[in-house]
Design a protein around this motif. Structure first.
Motif, short mmCIF file in Angstrom:
data_model
loop_
_atom_site.label_atom_id
_atom_site.label_comp_id
_atom_site.label_asym_id
_atom_site.label_seq_id
_atom_site.Cartn_x
_atom_site.Cartn_y
_atom_site.Cartn_z
N SER A 1 -11.90 0.59 -9.19
CA SER A 1 -10.58 0.08 -8.86
C SER A 1 -9.96 0.89 -7.72
O SER A 1 -10.37 2.01 -7.43
N VAL A 2 -8.97 0.29 -7.11
CA VAL A 2 -8.23 0.93 -6.02
C VAL A 2 -6.79 0.45 -6.10
O VAL A 2 -6.53 -0.68 -6.50
N SER A 3 -5.86 1.35 -5.74
CA SER A 3 -4.46 0.95 -5.71
C SER A 3 -3.79 1.58 -4.49
O SER A 3 -4.21 2.64 -4.01
N VAL A 4 -2.78 0.90 -3.99
CA VAL A 4 -2.01 1.36 -2.85
C VAL A 4 -0.55 1.37 -3.28
O VAL A 4 -0.06 0.38 -3.84
N THR A 5 0.14 2.48 -3.05
CA THR A 5 1.55 2.56 -3.44
C THR A 5 2.43 2.74 -2.22
O THR A 5 2.05 3.36 -1.24
N GLY A 6 3.61 2.18 -2.30
CA GLY A 6 4.62 2.34 -1.26
C GLY A 6 4.22 1.82 0.09
O GLY A 6 4.48 2.47 1.11
N SER A 7 3.62 0.65 0.16
CA SER A 7 3.15 0.15 1.46
C SER A 7 3.92 -1.07 1.92
O SER A 7 4.63 -1.71 1.14
N ASN A 8 3.75 -1.39 3.19
CA ASN A 8 4.24 -2.61 3.81
C ASN A 8 5.72 -2.84 3.53
O ASN A 8 6.11 -3.87 3.02
N CYS A 9 6.51 -1.87 3.92
CA CYS A 9 7.95 -1.87 3.66
C CYS A 9 8.73 -2.60 4.75
O CYS A 9 9.79 -2.16 5.18
N GLY A 10 8.18 -3.68 5.25
CA GLY A 10 8.84 -4.41 6.30
C GLY A 10 8.46 -3.89 7.68
O GLY A 10 8.68 -4.52 8.68
N ARG A 11 7.89 -2.69 7.75
CA ARG A 11 7.46 -2.10 9.01
C ARG A 11 6.00 -1.69 8.94
O ARG A 11 5.56 -0.80 9.66
N LEU A 12 5.25 -2.28 8.01
CA LEU A 12 3.82 -2.01 7.84
C LEU A 12 3.50 -0.55 7.53
O LEU A 12 2.56 0.03 8.05
N ALA A 13 4.34 0.08 6.71
CA ALA A 13 4.04 1.45 6.26
C ALA A 13 2.69 1.43 5.57
O ALA A 13 2.39 0.52 4.78
N PRO A 14 1.80 2.40 5.86
CA PRO A 14 0.44 2.35 5.34
C PRO A 14 0.32 2.54 3.84
O PRO A 14 -0.61 2.06 3.23
#
Length: 130
Positions: free
Chosen positions: A111-124
């Motif tokens: 599994s993989v997870s991404v946290t806190g991303s794509n905040c309207g400005r494409l934060a990684p």
């Protein structure tokens, strides 16, 4: 008696986005599931919704596949799809225009997870592999 062998390392084929999220959704982020598949985060500017789908590299017999998406601020419950699938899990949709999202997926035990991303400005965001 001679034994002839041909060795060629075939590149690992990654799963291509299939359009599973629907018309008007474009891929804005993706992360591989270590040789098993790819999780795609898509967005529709028209609807203001994000969508996640986890696509297996090699469709076949049903295995556990998971797709999840939620707001990073926990202002609403995350949405997910999980089950034994031959090709992909999802799509799961969430209205998140201008908000950070947490998203991820799994194929079998990887599994993989991404946290806190794509905040309207494409934060990684931050990628976590399990």
């Amino acid at each position: 008696m001679g034994l002839a062998t041909t060795a060629s390392a075939a590149p690992i084929r990654s799963a291509a986005y299939s359009g599973a999220c629907g018309s008007g959704y474009s891929v804005v982020n993706s992360v591989p599931v270590s040789g098993k598949g790819t999780v795609y985060l898509t967005y529709s500017a028209k609807t203001g919704k994000n969508c996640v789908v986890t696509i297996r590299n090699s469709p076949g017999k049903p295995v556990l596949v998971h797709a999840a998406l939620g707001p990073s601020d926990h202002s609403s419950d995350p949405v997910f799809d999980s089950g034994k699938y031959t090709t992909y899990a999802g799509p799961v949709h969430l209205a998140a225009k201008g908000r950070c999202v947490d998203w991820g997926g799994a194929v079998e035990a990887v599994s993989v997870s991404v946290t806190g991303s794509n905040c309207g400005r494409l934060a990684p965001g931050v990628v976590v592999r399990h």
